[in-house]
Design an enzyme around this catalytic site. Structure first.
Site, PDB file in Angstrom:
ATOM      1  N   ASP A 290      37.327   4.157  -5.537  1.00 28.97           N
ATOM      2  CA  ASP A 290      37.096   5.597  -5.435  1.00 28.97           C
ATOM      3  C   ASP A 290      37.905   6.330  -6.498  1.00 28.97           C
ATOM      4  O   ASP A 290      37.449   7.299  -7.094  1.00 28.97           O
ATOM      5  CB  ASP A 290      37.519   6.103  -4.050  1.00 28.97           C
ATOM      6  CG  ASP A 290      36.571   5.600  -2.976  1.00 28.97           C
ATOM      7  OD1 ASP A 290      35.593   4.913  -3.337  1.00 28.97           O
ATOM      8  OD2 ASP A 290      36.810   5.885  -1.791  1.00 28.97           O
TER       9      ASP A 290
ATOM     10  N   TYR B 190      36.204   6.129  -9.781  1.00 27.94           N
ATOM     11  CA  TYR B 190      35.025   6.994  -9.766  1.00 27.94           C
ATOM     12  C   TYR B 190      35.442   8.458  -9.968  1.00 27.94           C
ATOM     13  O   TYR B 190      34.864   9.179 -10.784  1.00 27.94           O
ATOM     14  CB  TYR B 190      34.278   6.833  -8.437  1.00 27.94           C
ATOM     15  CG  TYR B 190      33.078   7.732  -8.332  1.00 27.94           C
ATOM     16  CD1 TYR B 190      31.866   7.376  -8.910  1.00 27.94           C
ATOM     17  CD2 TYR B 190      33.158   8.965  -7.682  1.00 27.94           C
ATOM     18  CE1 TYR B 190      30.765   8.211  -8.843  1.00 27.94           C
ATOM     19  CE2 TYR B 190      32.069   9.819  -7.618  1.00 27.94           C
ATOM     20  CZ  TYR B 190      30.869   9.430  -8.191  1.00 27.94           C
ATOM     21  OH  TYR B 190      29.783  10.269  -8.137  1.00 27.94           O
TER      22      TYR B 190
ATOM     23  N   SER C 110      28.642  19.530  -1.871  1.00 23.94           N
ATOM     24  CA  SER C 110      29.826  18.695  -2.006  1.00 23.94           C
ATOM     25  C   SER C 110      31.061  19.584  -2.150  1.00 23.94           C
ATOM     26  O   SER C 110      30.940  20.805  -2.177  1.00 23.94           O
ATOM     27  CB  SER C 110      29.623  17.845  -3.241  1.00 23.94           C
ATOM     28  OG  SER C 110      30.684  16.978  -3.388  1.00 23.94           O
TER      29      SER C 110
ATOM     30  N   GLU D 151      41.730  20.334   7.483  1.00 23.78           N
ATOM     31  CA  GLU D 151      41.140  19.226   8.261  1.00 23.78           C
ATOM     32  C   GLU D 151      41.258  17.912   7.496  1.00 23.78           C
ATOM     33  O   GLU D 151      41.254  17.923   6.276  1.00 23.78           O
ATOM     34  CB  GLU D 151      39.631  19.503   8.478  1.00 23.78           C
ATOM     35  CG  GLU D 151      39.334  20.910   8.917  1.00 23.78           C
ATOM     36  CD  GLU D 151      37.836  21.262   8.842  1.00 23.78           C
ATOM     37  OE1 GLU D 151      37.031  20.389   8.492  1.00 23.78           O
ATOM     38  OE2 GLU D 151      37.521  22.417   9.147  1.00 23.78           O
TER      39      GLU D 151
ATOM     40  N   LYS E  15      39.913  14.723   5.656  1.00 22.88           N
ATOM     41  CA  LYS E  15      38.628  14.438   5.013  1.00 22.88           C
ATOM     42  C   LYS E  15      38.222  13.016   5.412  1.00 22.88           C
ATOM     43  O   LYS E  15      38.814  12.041   4.953  1.00 22.88           O
ATOM     44  CB  LYS E  15      38.752  14.559   3.493  1.00 22.88           C
ATOM     45  CG  LYS E  15      37.421  14.413   2.802  1.00 22.88           C
ATOM     46  CD  LYS E  15      37.549  14.738   1.328  1.00 22.88           C
ATOM     47  CE  LYS E  15      36.218  14.698   0.624  1.00 22.88           C
ATOM     48  NZ  LYS E  15      35.599  13.362   0.605  1.00 22.88           N
TER      49      LYS E  15
ATOM     50  N   ARG F 169      22.737  12.894   3.878  1.00 21.09           N
ATOM     51  CA  ARG F 169      22.815  13.895   2.828  1.00 21.09           C
ATOM     52  C   ARG F 169      21.826  13.636   1.698  1.00 21.09           C
ATOM     53  O   ARG F 169      21.260  14.563   1.143  1.00 21.09           O
ATOM     54  CB  ARG F 169      24.242  13.937   2.272  1.00 21.09           C
ATOM     55  CG  ARG F 169      24.377  14.911   1.149  1.00 21.09           C
ATOM     56  CD  ARG F 169      25.807  15.200   0.806  1.00 21.09           C
ATOM     57  NE  ARG F 169      26.415  14.091   0.096  1.00 21.09           N
ATOM     58  CZ  ARG F 169      27.606  14.148  -0.476  1.00 21.09           C
ATOM     59  NH1 ARG F 169      28.312  15.256  -0.387  1.00 21.09           N
ATOM     60  NH2 ARG F 169      28.104  13.123  -1.116  1.00 21.09           N
TER      61      ARG F 169
ATOM     62  N   LYS G  45      39.606  24.990   4.161  1.00 20.59           N
ATOM     63  CA  LYS G  45      38.458  25.905   4.157  1.00 20.59           C
ATOM     64  C   LYS G  45      38.930  27.301   4.538  1.00 20.59           C
ATOM     65  O   LYS G  45      39.719  27.431   5.494  1.00 20.59           O
ATOM     66  CB  LYS G  45      37.419  25.463   5.204  1.00 20.59           C
ATOM     67  CG  LYS G  45      36.876  24.086   4.973  1.00 20.59           C
ATOM     68  CD  LYS G  45      36.004  23.642   6.141  1.00 20.59           C
ATOM     69  CE  LYS G  45      35.532  22.212   5.914  1.00 20.59           C
ATOM     70  NZ  LYS G  45      34.887  21.653   7.111  1.00 20.59           N
TER      71      LYS G  45
ATOM     72  N   CYS H 299      43.658 -30.269 -10.880  1.00 23.28           N
ATOM     73  CA  CYS H 299      42.987 -29.484  -9.847  1.00 23.28           C
ATOM     74  C   CYS H 299      43.467 -29.907  -8.458  1.00 23.28           C
ATOM     75  O   CYS H 299      43.663 -31.102  -8.204  1.00 23.28           O
ATOM     76  CB  CYS H 299      41.478 -29.702  -9.968  1.00 23.28           C
ATOM     77  SG  CYS H 299      40.551 -28.757  -8.767  1.00 23.28           S
TER      78      CYS H 299
ATOM     79  N   CYS I 103      38.375 -26.621 -13.280  1.00 20.81           N
ATOM     80  CA  CYS I 103      38.417 -28.019 -12.847  1.00 20.81           C
ATOM     81  C   CYS I 103      37.272 -28.729 -13.562  1.00 20.81           C
ATOM     82  O   CYS I 103      36.167 -28.195 -13.647  1.00 20.81           O
ATOM     83  CB  CYS I 103      38.195 -28.076 -11.331  1.00 20.81           C
ATOM     84  SG  CYS I 103      37.697 -29.678 -10.703  1.00 20.81           S
TER      85      CYS I 103
END
Ligand code: IVH
Length: 716
Positions: A48, A51, A97, A131, A133, A154, A307, A436, A460
């Site tokens: 996230d 992004y 958004s 609040e 999220k 959405r 808000k 290995c 290996c």
């Protein structure tokens, strides 16, 4: 490794306008691709935080060059269009958004902006509803005369998916609103989520059944909701918090906090941590307090939301593009924890690649207990060659070290630093093994890079003689994208392999006839029904498409897309197999023919030669083909308008997805390419096309819109 190395990006304030244009196109493609993976496939591939970084850069460039702002700007889009599995629902009021704040200063600016916009006097207080999220999926629930009529996701903000039948199975969603004075039309919005405990339990069940493992609670909530069968959704514990609204024929309150109380009256659950704050200091204190509680909460949150409480002020403040001026999301940084590295073990992958895995003193990060961490390769542990990786540059990692690990929105955590002050005298540098850990103890070789230098990945050399690799191959063989045998998961494969019942793919198909002796139904926890289901699942897969079959062979460098290209190139198993055997005998003509197939190069040809050069592998393939019928690949048509032409698709296509476009082109006998050259016949450009479009114009290549392409191929 190269894919993870960070590129050095030109700072936004140093970009020329021309560079900014190209950069916006690049970011827009990258963001859209990530949106699609996140919203439609529930399978993100980046964190996230990464992004958010893409979005931040995109917005900063647009802010610096407003003239580059176009109608299809990403800042005007929310999420991704619906995936097409469910009926579409147009939202009466768009689902928008939130803008993000990361630093305290962003919150100060947010409050100051509101004050300026509303022309408030210094002494006038602004009440904010603060609040958590919730990191879930937003949902719009439409009630008419108090009855739940539609539940929609959405989607892209304008249109979502109709998931009413599934939402009806949630306890937190009232089917009928309580109370006497319910307005005739009410749209209640909020977040569907899965608790961390339920997510972990679900993944355990999925793993046992050999089913998809979800990356995080958000993805498992999304996956659980997008079920065609509501009974499956019902079996997955999902919760819902109400926090917003869409169309309301009457407003039952005039503040956000009043609306939240009203939601509770109607029978909804609202978030108990919600609080009214009156100043920036109180907002920041709230952010801090919730952040300290974050890991103890039973649901994932990725920040807090502020808000403006008064709805008349919200109305006056309105929106800037697709985000409200009256609200902001104040995000949390990725979750970190400090723990001790107890040991390092080596895991052997399907192709023999050795990955060192750090065994940690178990620690909770973001509500998930973490015990393992990937350490990538030998150089990474030694602190060389980790430039640009997640680990602080130049750090070496020793057993006994105290390490800081980070979980950034997904389950695979990373080591971000070593606390050198806490390094005990007894801390041991790790010596990467020379052989290995598999029972063959073969020699380990370090892979060569494309330029012929020694790479960082160790391998290996036991190939299919190595039992670890055999198990990994069996796992690939039964996986969803290969033979897709339901109910055959990691646990079963390991067990059957250890018992000597399934040593190679062909053995799966003889299990039923050998069951008189094996008596699988007598294994503890198996039972007659599961055995019957397993046999049914196996029998369903006795016929398979050529592309899946090739993919299931587990040839190195032959992923799904390459397998598909090979299948299309050869058409039938017989001709593919014959070519592979010739290639293994160094037949130059056969090699050249494979090399000529679109998107197939030297690496694949060499891998095919190595695979079929091994008599052991040839045996596996021969025994397997006795039990399965392999369907020919769909032949590309030859007499179409685009047969033999080379096409490049660019921009964000709107009429079809890129995969659909490529598949259609291939069906019609055209080749698709990733870049534009003189050999390109057509460039099909969707909105936001950038450098490829410019290149086509420069070279005089014919450029088509999506509609023109469809007209040319006659609907395909
Ligand atoms: S209010 C106009 N409140 O965050 C926007 N959203 O980036 C109304 N979210 O799509 C959204 N918790 O999925 C709001 N307490 C909360 C939230 C919340 C989570 C999600 C929601 C929204 C996204 C915005």
């Amino acid at each position: 490794m190269a894919a993870r190395a960070k590129k050095t990006l030109t700072p936004v304030d140093q970009l020329t306008k021309a560079q900014a244009k190209v950069e916006l196109t690049r970011l827009s493609l990258e963001i859209s691709a990530n949106d699609e993976r996140y919203y439609q496939k529930d399978a993100p591939t980046i964190t996230d935080a990464a992004y958010d970084e893409l979005r931040r850069r995109y917005n900063a460039i647009e802010a610096r060059f407003p003239e580059l702002h176009t109608q299809d700007s990403l800042s005007l889009k929310v999420g991704a269009a619906p995936s097409g599995k469910f009926k579409k629902v147009r939202h009466a009021v768009p689902m928008l958004s939130l803008d993000n704040a990361f630093a305290d200063k962003d919150v100060e600016d947010f409050a100051a902006r509101i004050r300026r916009f509303l022309r408030l006097d210094e002494n006038e207080q602004i009440a904010f509803s603060a609040e958590p999220k919730i990191d879930g999926l937003s949902m719009s629930l439409r009630y008419e005369t108090g009855e739940l009529v539609t539940a929609a996701t959405r989607g892209d903000g304008a249109e979502g998916e109709d998931v009413t039948a599934n939402i009806r199975t949630l306890e937190d969603v009232p089917k009928k609103l309580k109370g006497r004075h319910v307005p005739p039309v009410c749209e209640v919005r909020g977040e569907v989520y899965m608790t961390k405990a339920a997510f972990l339990a679900l993944n355990e069940r999925q793993k046992a059944a050999g089913d998809t493992i979800f990356a995080n609670p958000r993805n498992s909530a999304a996956g659980s909701l997008r079920q065609k069968d509501p009974a499956i959704t019902a079996s997955r514990p999902l919760g819902f918090f109400a926090y917003a609204w869409g169309e309301m024929s009457e407003m039952p309150a005039d503040t956000q906090s009043g609306m939240i109380k009203w939601f509770e009256h109607c029978g909804f659950t609202t978030n108990p941590l919600t609080k009214i704050c009156h100043s920036v200091d109180e907002l920041l204190a709230f952010h801090h307090k919730i952040e300290t509680q974050r890991s103890h909460l039973d649901y994932d949150i990725d920040g807090v939301v502020y808000k403006v409480d008064r709805i008349d002020w919200q109305d006056r403040l309105g929106f800037v593009s697709r985000t409200p001026r009256w609200a902001i999301a104040h995000k949390f940084p990725a979750e970190r924890a400090t723990t001790v590295l107890r040991d390092i073990e080596i895991q052997v992958g399907r192709t023999g690649a050795l990955t060192p895995v750090g065994k940690l003193e178990p620690v909770g990060v973001g509500g998930v207990i973490v015990q393992n961490v990937t350490l990538h390769n030998e150089d990474y542990i030694k602190g060389v060659g980790n430039k640009g990786e997640e680990l602080r540059e130049g750090r070496d990692i020793r057993i006994g070290d105290t390490v800081i690990i980070q979980r950034a929105g997904d389950v695979i955590p990373q080591v971000v630093d070593v606390v050198i002050d806490k390094r005990p005298k007894s801390a041991r540098p790790y010596h990467f093994p020379k052989t290995c850990p598999c029972p063959l103890h073969t020699e380990i070789v370090r892979e060569e890079t494309a330029t012929g230098e020694e790479g960082s990945r160790a391998r290996c050399t036991g190939e299919f003689a190595c039992p670890f690799q055999k198990i990994q191959h069996l796992m690939l063989f039964v996986s969803r994208r290969a033979f897709d045998i339901e109910g055959f998961g990691e646990k079963q494969i390991e067990y059957f392999f250890d018992q000597g019942w399934v040593k190679e793919p062909a053995d799966i198909f003889t299990l039923e006839e050998r069951n008189g002796r094996l008596k699988l139904e007598e294994i503890e926890g198996y039972g007659a029904t599961s055995v019957r289901n397993l046999f049914a699942a196996i029998n369903e897969r006795r016929e398979i498409g050529l592309d899946r079959f090739i993919y299931a062979l587990g040839i190195r460098h032959v992923g799904e897309t390459t397998a598909l290209q090979l299948a299309r190139g050869y058409g039938s198993w017989a001709s593919f197999h014959e070519a592979c055997l010739k290639i293994a005998r160094d037949d130059e003509q056969a090699m050249a023919e494979m090399d000529e197939i679109d998107q197939i190069g030297d690496t694949v040809v060499k891998a095919v030669a190595a695979y079929f050069g091994e008599s052991h592998n040839r045996g596996i393939v021969e025994r397997l083909t006795k039990h399965v019928k392999i369907r020919d690949a769909e032949k590309p048509k030859q007499n179409t308008a685009v047969a033999g032409k080379t096409v490049v698709f660019t921009g964000s296509l709107e009429k079809f997805t890129r995969d659909e476009a490529k598949a259609q082109a291939a069906r019609l006998g055209a080749k698709t390419a990733g870049s534009v050259s003189k050999k390109t016949d057509y460039v099909v450009a969707g909105p936001g096309a950038g450098s490829k479009l410019a290149e086509a114009q420069k070279l005089g290549v014919k450029v088509l819109t999506e509609d023109e392409w469809l007209a040319l191929v006659g609907g395909g």
